[in-house]
Design a protein around this motif. Structure first.
Motif, PDB file in Angstrom:
ATOM      1  N   ARG A  20       0.830  -1.214   0.000  1.00 18.39           N
ATOM      2  CA  ARG A  20       0.000   0.000   0.000  1.00 18.39           C
ATOM      3  C   ARG A  20       0.857   1.254   0.000  1.00 18.39           C
ATOM      4  O   ARG A  20       0.585   2.207  -0.724  1.00 18.39           O
ATOM      5  CB  ARG A  20      -0.943   0.011   1.207  1.00 18.39           C
ATOM      6  CG  ARG A  20      -2.057  -1.007   1.145  1.00 18.39           C
ATOM      7  CD  ARG A  20      -3.118  -0.772   2.214  1.00 18.39           C
ATOM      8  NE  ARG A  20      -2.616  -0.447   3.529  1.00 18.39           N
ATOM      9  CZ  ARG A  20      -2.374  -1.319   4.508  1.00 18.39           C
ATOM     10  NH1 ARG A  20      -2.580  -2.611   4.286  1.00 18.39           N
ATOM     11  NH2 ARG A  20      -1.939  -0.911   5.680  1.00 18.39           N
ATOM     12  N   GLU A  21       1.902   1.254   0.798  1.00 17.34           N
ATOM     13  CA  GLU A  21       2.796   2.418   0.842  1.00 17.34           C
ATOM     14  C   GLU A  21       3.540   2.576  -0.476  1.00 17.34           C
ATOM     15  O   GLU A  21       3.694   3.689  -0.980  1.00 17.34           O
ATOM     16  CB  GLU A  21       3.778   2.293   2.007  1.00 17.34           C
ATOM     17  CG  GLU A  21       3.130   2.513   3.349  1.00 17.34           C
ATOM     18  CD  GLU A  21       4.081   2.293   4.517  1.00 17.34           C
ATOM     19  OE1 GLU A  21       5.200   1.757   4.317  1.00 17.34           O
ATOM     20  OE2 GLU A  21       3.679   2.655   5.649  1.00 17.34           O
ATOM     21  N   PRO A  27      -7.270   4.281   2.050  1.00 14.60           N
ATOM     22  CA  PRO A  27      -8.614   3.684   2.105  1.00 14.60           C
ATOM     23  C   PRO A  27      -9.562   4.385   1.126  1.00 14.60           C
ATOM     24  O   PRO A  27      -9.566   5.612   1.026  1.00 14.60           O
ATOM     25  CB  PRO A  27      -9.044   3.924   3.553  1.00 14.60           C
ATOM     26  CG  PRO A  27      -7.762   3.995   4.312  1.00 14.60           C
ATOM     27  CD  PRO A  27      -6.787   4.662   3.378  1.00 14.60           C
ATOM     28  N   GLY A  28     -10.304   3.601   0.385  1.00 11.89           N
ATOM     29  CA  GLY A  28     -11.238   4.145  -0.602  1.00 11.89           C
ATOM     30  C   GLY A  28     -10.660   4.254  -2.003  1.00 11.89           C
ATOM     31  O   GLY A  28     -11.394   4.473  -2.966  1.00 11.89           O
ATOM     32  N   ASP A  29      -9.321   4.128  -2.146  1.00 12.91           N
ATOM     33  CA  ASP A  29      -8.710   4.177  -3.476  1.00 12.91           C
ATOM     34  C   ASP A  29      -9.132   2.959  -4.285  1.00 12.91           C
ATOM     35  O   ASP A  29      -9.431   1.899  -3.731  1.00 12.91           O
ATOM     36  CB  ASP A  29      -7.179   4.202  -3.380  1.00 12.91           C
ATOM     37  CG  ASP A  29      -6.637   5.540  -2.934  1.00 12.91           C
ATOM     38  OD1 ASP A  29      -7.416   6.506  -2.856  1.00 12.91           O
ATOM     39  OD2 ASP A  29      -5.420   5.612  -2.657  1.00 12.91           O
ATOM     40  N   GLN A  30      -9.117   3.108  -5.589  1.00  8.91           N
ATOM     41  CA  GLN A  30      -9.458   1.995  -6.474  1.00  8.91           C
ATOM     42  C   GLN A  30      -8.190   1.432  -7.095  1.00  8.91           C
ATOM     43  O   GLN A  30      -7.218   2.158  -7.326  1.00  8.91           O
ATOM     44  CB  GLN A  30     -10.403   2.457  -7.585  1.00  8.91           C
ATOM     45  CG  GLN A  30     -11.760   2.869  -7.081  1.00  8.91           C
ATOM     46  CD  GLN A  30     -12.703   3.210  -8.236  1.00  8.91           C
ATOM     47  OE1 GLN A  30     -12.297   3.393  -9.376  1.00  8.91           O
ATOM     48  NE2 GLN A  30     -13.978   3.292  -7.928  1.00  8.91           N
ATOM     49  N   VAL A  31      -8.216   0.127  -7.346  1.00  5.11           N
ATOM     50  CA  VAL A  31      -7.115  -0.535  -8.039  1.00  5.11           C
ATOM     51  C   VAL A  31      -7.686  -1.355  -9.186  1.00  5.11           C
ATOM     52  O   VAL A  31      -8.872  -1.665  -9.213  1.00  5.11           O
ATOM     53  CB  VAL A  31      -6.295  -1.439  -7.093  1.00  5.11           C
ATOM     54  CG1 VAL A  31      -5.601  -0.623  -6.022  1.00  5.11           C
ATOM     55  CG2 VAL A  31      -7.146  -2.518  -6.475  1.00  5.11           C
ATOM     56  N   LEU A  42      -1.277  -5.431 -10.191  1.00  6.34           N
ATOM     57  CA  LEU A  42      -2.174  -4.591  -9.404  1.00  6.34           C
ATOM     58  C   LEU A  42      -1.779  -3.150  -9.692  1.00  6.34           C
ATOM     59  O   LEU A  42      -0.670  -2.729  -9.385  1.00  6.34           O
ATOM     60  CB  LEU A  42      -2.017  -4.902  -7.911  1.00  6.34           C
ATOM     61  CG  LEU A  42      -2.829  -4.051  -6.959  1.00  6.34           C
ATOM     62  CD1 LEU A  42      -4.302  -4.378  -7.091  1.00  6.34           C
ATOM     63  CD2 LEU A  42      -2.366  -4.280  -5.538  1.00  6.34           C
ATOM     64  N   VAL A  43      -2.695  -2.393 -10.314  1.00  4.77           N
ATOM     65  CA  VAL A  43      -2.390  -1.032 -10.748  1.00  4.77           C
ATOM     66  C   VAL A  43      -3.340  -0.050 -10.062  1.00  4.77           C
ATOM     67  O   VAL A  43      -4.560  -0.213 -10.155  1.00  4.77           O
ATOM     68  CB  VAL A  43      -2.542  -0.916 -12.289  1.00  4.77           C
ATOM     69  CG1 VAL A  43      -2.216   0.485 -12.775  1.00  4.77           C
ATOM     70  CG2 VAL A  43      -1.674  -1.953 -12.988  1.00  4.77           C
TER      71      VAL A  43
END
Length: 84
Positions: A20-21, A27-31, A42-43
């Protein structure tokens, strides 16, 4: 960098803090999962609206945000169609 996780009974995974870092995910971001040959990537999907938030000052107040949103959605749709 490598990391592993476990698939839950609901077919969910947890993305480790290290990943994640590295991807700057909040939180709430889309991938997006991108399949290339035998590899799944995973983009992160970064919002152009979030990047530009607050850069444009309103010409007059109050703004009609419904009309503004419709105009932005049309422009984003044009960009998406160009990419396809």
């Amino acid at each position: 960098m490598t990391d592993k996780t476990v698939l839950t009974l609901k077919s969910q995974i947890t993305i480790s803090k290290k990943i994640r870092e590295f991807l700057n995910l909040k939180p709430g971001d889309q991938v997006e999962f991108v399949i290339e040959n035998d590899v799944v990537k995973l983009v992160p999907i970064h919002s152009k609206l979030d990047e530009c938030f607050g850069r444009v000052k309103p010409k007059r107040k109050p703004e009609d945000f419904k009309k503004i949103r419709e105009a932005i959605e049309k422009e984003v749709a044009k960009e998406v169609l160009k990419e396809v």
